[in-house]
Design a protein around this motif. Structure first.
Motif, PDB file in Angstrom:
ATOM      1  N   PRO A   1       1.053  -1.158  -0.411  1.00 18.89           N
ATOM      2  CA  PRO A   1      -0.162  -0.117  -0.383  1.00 18.89           C
ATOM      3  C   PRO A   1       0.717   1.585   0.166  1.00 18.89           C
ATOM      4  CG  PRO A   1      -0.649  -1.875   1.840  1.00 18.89           C
ATOM      5  CD  PRO A   1       0.584  -2.330   1.027  1.00 18.89           C
ATOM      6  N   ILE A   2       0.399   2.037  -0.320  1.00 22.46           N
ATOM      7  CA  ILE A   2       1.182   3.629  -0.928  1.00 22.46           C
ATOM      8  C   ILE A   2       1.470   4.688   1.000  1.00 22.46           C
ATOM      9  CG2 ILE A   2       1.243   5.625  -1.378  1.00 22.46           C
ATOM     10  CD1 ILE A   2      -0.721   4.327  -4.042  1.00 22.46           C
ATOM     11  N   SER A   3       2.609   4.318   1.572  1.00 23.80           N
ATOM     12  CA  SER A   3       2.733   4.047   2.899  1.00 23.80           C
ATOM     13  C   SER A   3       4.395   4.515   3.249  1.00 23.80           C
ATOM     14  CB  SER A   3       1.583   4.230   3.897  1.00 23.80           C
ATOM     15  OG  SER A   3       2.374   2.753   4.415  1.00 23.80           O
ATOM     16  N   LEU A   4       4.187   5.003   3.782  1.00 21.30           N
ATOM     17  CA  LEU A   4       6.350   5.076   4.035  1.00 21.30           C
ATOM     18  C   LEU A   4       6.322   3.244   4.882  1.00 21.30           C
ATOM     19  CD1 LEU A   4       7.299   8.937   5.638  1.00 21.30           C
ATOM     20  CD2 LEU A   4       7.922   7.815   3.134  1.00 21.30           C
ATOM     21  N   ALA A   5       5.971   3.435   5.849  1.00 20.91           N
ATOM     22  CA  ALA A   5       5.887   2.638   6.785  1.00 20.91           C
ATOM     23  C   ALA A   5       6.280   1.038   5.354  1.00 20.91           C
ATOM     24  CB  ALA A   5       4.776   2.114   7.992  1.00 20.91           C
ATOM     25  N   ALA A   6       4.908   0.983   4.719  1.00 24.03           N
ATOM     26  CA  ALA A   6       4.167  -0.088   3.937  1.00 24.03           C
ATOM     27  C   ALA A   6       6.106  -0.551   3.193  1.00 24.03           C
ATOM     28  CB  ALA A   6       3.046   0.106   3.385  1.00 24.03           C
ATOM     29  N   ALA A   7       6.106   1.070   2.853  1.00 23.72           N
ATOM     30  CA  ALA A   7       7.667   1.146   1.862  1.00 23.72           C
ATOM     31  C   ALA A   7       8.474   0.449   1.757  1.00 23.72           C
ATOM     32  CB  ALA A   7       7.294   2.169   0.612  1.00 23.72           C
ATOM     33  N   GLU A   8       8.737   0.387   3.204  1.00 21.71           N
ATOM     34  CA  GLU A   8       9.915   0.531   4.033  1.00 21.71           C
ATOM     35  C   GLU A   8       9.892  -1.153   4.357  1.00 21.71           C
ATOM     36  OE1 GLU A   8      11.855   1.067   8.530  1.00 21.71           O
ATOM     37  OE2 GLU A   8      10.249   2.189   7.916  1.00 21.71           O
ATOM     38  N   ALA A   9       8.959  -1.845   4.427  1.00 18.05           N
ATOM     39  CA  ALA A   9       9.072  -3.132   4.889  1.00 18.05           C
ATOM     40  C   ALA A   9       8.656  -4.072   3.779  1.00 18.05           C
ATOM     41  CB  ALA A   9       7.180  -3.264   5.056  1.00 18.05           C
ATOM     42  N   ALA A  10       8.271  -3.075   2.152  1.00 15.83           N
ATOM     43  CA  ALA A  10       8.549  -3.781   0.813  1.00 15.83           C
ATOM     44  C   ALA A  10      10.118  -3.924   1.150  1.00 15.83           C
ATOM     45  CB  ALA A  10       7.754  -3.564   0.182  1.00 15.83           C
ATOM     46  N   MET A  11      10.331  -3.025   1.351  1.00 12.52           N
ATOM     47  CA  MET A  11      12.039  -2.903   0.942  1.00 12.52           C
ATOM     48  C   MET A  11      13.363  -3.481   1.542  1.00 12.52           C
ATOM     49  SD  MET A  11      14.126  -1.464  -1.262  1.00 12.52           S
ATOM     50  CE  MET A  11      16.212  -0.937  -1.868  1.00 12.52           C
ATOM     51  N   GLN A  12      12.450  -4.016   2.851  1.00  8.23           N
ATOM     52  CA  GLN A  12      13.280  -4.884   3.691  1.00  8.23           C
ATOM     53  C   GLN A  12      13.352  -6.602   3.141  1.00  8.23           C
ATOM     54  OE1 GLN A  12      15.384  -4.141   6.186  1.00  8.23           O
ATOM     55  NE2 GLN A  12      14.234  -2.667   6.619  1.00  8.23           N
ATOM     56  N   GLN A  13      12.168  -6.575   2.144  1.00  8.48           N
ATOM     57  CA  GLN A  13      12.283  -7.695   1.499  1.00  8.48           C
ATOM     58  C   GLN A  13      12.901  -7.753  -0.413  1.00  8.48           C
ATOM     59  OE1 GLN A  13       8.169  -8.790   0.501  1.00  8.48           O
ATOM     60  NE2 GLN A  13       7.053  -7.892   1.998  1.00  8.48           N
ATOM     61  N   LEU A  14      13.479  -6.674  -0.436  1.00  8.73           N
ATOM     62  CA  LEU A  14      14.228  -6.393  -1.604  1.00  8.73           C
ATOM     63  C   LEU A  14      15.553  -6.890  -1.284  1.00  8.73           C
ATOM     64  CD1 LEU A  14      12.304  -3.763  -3.424  1.00  8.73           C
ATOM     65  CD2 LEU A  14      11.867  -6.526  -3.637  1.00  8.73           C
ATOM     66  N   LEU A  15      15.831  -5.923  -0.507  1.00  7.10           N
ATOM     67  CA  LEU A  15      17.157  -6.322   0.177  1.00  7.10           C
ATOM     68  C   LEU A  15      18.080  -7.876   0.701  1.00  7.10           C
ATOM     69  CD1 LEU A  15      17.535  -2.914   3.107  1.00  7.10           C
ATOM     70  CD2 LEU A  15      18.154  -2.906   0.697  1.00  7.10           C
TER      71      LEU A  15
ATOM     72  N   ILE B   1      14.673   4.511   3.640  1.00  5.80           N
ATOM     73  CA  ILE B   1      15.160   4.381   5.303  1.00  5.80           C
ATOM     74  C   ILE B   1      15.220   3.418   5.563  1.00  5.80           C
ATOM     75  CG2 ILE B   1      13.535   4.550   7.075  1.00  5.80           C
ATOM     76  CD1 ILE B   1      11.250   6.919   5.727  1.00  5.80           C
ATOM     77  N   ALA B   2      13.963   2.262   4.786  1.00  7.70           N
ATOM     78  CA  ALA B   2      14.865   0.883   5.217  1.00  7.70           C
ATOM     79  C   ALA B   2      16.727   0.260   4.827  1.00  7.70           C
ATOM     80  CB  ALA B   2      14.148   0.069   3.965  1.00  7.70           C
ATOM     81  N   CYS B   3      16.915   1.475   4.139  1.00  2.11           N
ATOM     82  CA  CYS B   3      17.986   1.582   3.443  1.00  2.11           C
ATOM     83  C   CYS B   3      19.088   1.772   4.158  1.00  2.11           C
ATOM     84  CB  CYS B   3      18.067   2.247   1.712  1.00  2.11           C
ATOM     85  SG  CYS B   3      17.801   1.295   0.769  1.00  2.11           S
TER      86      CYS B   3
ATOM     87  N   GLY C   1      21.938   0.003   6.898  1.00  2.00           N
ATOM     88  CA  GLY C   1      23.503   0.279   6.599  1.00  2.00           C
ATOM     89  C   GLY C   1      23.754   0.270   5.448  1.00  2.00           C
ATOM     90  N   VAL C   2      23.091  -0.464   4.093  1.00  2.00           N
ATOM     91  CA  VAL C   2      23.026   0.402   2.693  1.00  2.00           C
ATOM     92  C   VAL C   2      22.755   1.813   2.554  1.00  2.00           C
ATOM     93  CG1 VAL C   2      22.023  -0.294   0.417  1.00  2.00           C
ATOM     94  CG2 VAL C   2      21.298  -1.969   2.647  1.00  2.00           C
ATOM     95  N   ARG C   3      24.175   2.299   1.682  1.00  4.19           N
ATOM     96  CA  ARG C   3      24.526   3.067   1.869  1.00  4.19           C
ATOM     97  C   ARG C   3      23.591   3.471  -0.263  1.00  4.19           C
ATOM     98  NH1 ARG C   3      30.947   3.178   1.233  1.00  4.19           N
ATOM     99  NH2 ARG C   3      29.957   1.600  -0.309  1.00  4.19           N
ATOM    100  N   ILE C   4      23.343   4.884  -0.142  1.00  4.47           N
ATOM    101  CA  ILE C   4      22.577   5.263  -0.885  1.00  4.47           C
ATOM    102  C   ILE C   4      23.305   6.553  -1.439  1.00  4.47           C
ATOM    103  CG2 ILE C   4      20.381   6.104  -2.463  1.00  4.47           C
ATOM    104  CD1 ILE C   4      18.753   5.322   0.467  1.00  4.47           C
TER     105      ILE C   4
END
Length: 349
Positions: free
Chosen positions: A233-247, A269-271, A275-278
């Motif tokens: 869903p479109i939210s910062l928290a949901a996006a952070e959790a989804a990005m954790q899956q990709l990482l 935020i997830a990065c 400790g993943v550098r952008i």
């Protein structure tokens, strides 16, 4: 000759009428009508006298009576997928301001990405006399179009371009937005590019932006690894959790295309938390070029989209159609890639 001042306030019983306003302002009732209907055929001094008289009398035109006479309520309904998504709010704000300039009011509703609910809400608004409708995206039930056509209610689709020109539309090419960022990432040397998106079911914007990524990869002889796709869903928290899956995915992507800036910032935020550098370790791009992304450190590479222009153009089109004036029924605005610090060549392996 000196401009006449409004006469003294007349005694009134009950609710004041247009005749009372006309008498107080020293004009005809026809002039009162033109002023209150935002006609441009009234000189500024007269307009000011009428508005001052109406304010003194606390006069408000009787909406129901006016609707019966004109068969119009001067209300436009906008049914958006969600009030939570800030960009829809910006578009509807621009829509409301332009409608208000033309003497129309905006009625706002949301359908939570449920197209059957959108059709039901539209029916309720038609029953309450809403004259025209602004809809978001290209995905809608055929029942909705049949309803609006049966009752003679003009409508316009926004945030997308109907290439077949079946329905009036104002928007931009969502596929082109992510195609541009994908070409940018491929040009930097990325070969493992992931997708962070809203679910595509019932959401043509999400589908088109996913297609843009796949098309950009295909141009370079690449494909999108299913393990590198995350929907949320479109939210910062949901996006952070989804990005954790990709990482955590095997051979994690070296770049991620987020289909809007909310997803992109959630990914950033997830990065940071892991400790993943952008962009040294992973590049991230967004779509919509919002302040949310521009003010990150590093700033987000994103695609500028016509958020407010869509709202103003939708208002102009519907008012013109309601008033029998010529207008453009199909408008496509350009998008532009904005380069910032969130993208770089992939790390050497």
């Amino acid at each position: 000759m000196a401009t006449p001042e409004p006469t003294s306030l007349p005694p009134t019983k009950g609710r004041s009428g247009a005749k009372d306003v006309a008498r107080l302002a020293g004009v005809s009732t026809a002039t009162v009508s033109r002023v209150l209907n935002r006609s441009q055929q009234v000189d500024p001094a007269t307009r000011e006298r009428v508005l001052e008289a109406a304010a003194k009398l606390r006069y408000v035109p009787h909406g129901a009576a006016r609707t019966l006479r004109s068969h119009r309520s001067k209300m436009v309904g906008a049914i958006v997928p969600s009030f939570d998504y800030a960009l829809y709010a910006r578009t509807t704000s621009a829509l409301q301001q332009r409608l208000d300039e033309r003497g129309y009011a905006l009625v706002l509703a949301e359908h939570h990405y449920e197209l059957a609910a959108e059709t039901r809400i539209a029916g309720q608004l038609v029953e309450h006399g809403v004259d025209a409708f602004v809809l978001v995206g290209l995905d809608h039930e055929q029942r909705l179009f049949s309803l609006l056509q049966d009752y003679g209610r003009p409508y316009v689709l926004t945030w997308g371009v109907d290439g077949a020109q079946r329905h009036p539309s104002i928007g931009f090419d969502n596929r082109a937005a992510t195609l541009a960022v994908t070409r940018h990432l491929v040009g930097l040397g990325h070969r493992r590019i992931g997708l962070l998106s809203a679910p595509p079911e019932g959401n043509d914007r999400a589908r088109a932006r996913g297609e843009g990524l796949r098309a950009g990869l295909a141009e370079a002889g690449l494909t999108l690894d299913p393990r590198h796709i995350a929907y949320a869903p479109i939210s910062l928290a949901a996006a952070e959790a989804a990005m954790q899956q990709l990482l955590a995915a095997p051979e994690r992507p070296t770049a991620v295309v987020a289909t809007n800036d909310v997803f992109a910032v959630g990914a950033m935020i997830a990065c940071r938390k892991t400790g993943v550098r952008i962009p040294q370790d992973l590049s991230i791009t967004g779509v919509d070029n919002t302040d949310l992304g521009a003010t990150q450190t590093p700033g987000l590479t994103s695609v500028a989209t016509p958020i407010t222009e869509i709202g103003r153009a939708a208002a102009d089109q519907l008012v013109a159609r309601l008033e029998g004036l010529p207008c453009e029924t199909f408008q496509a605005f350009p998008v532009e890639l904005v380069h910032r610090g969130s993208t770089a060549p992939p790390p050497s392996e």
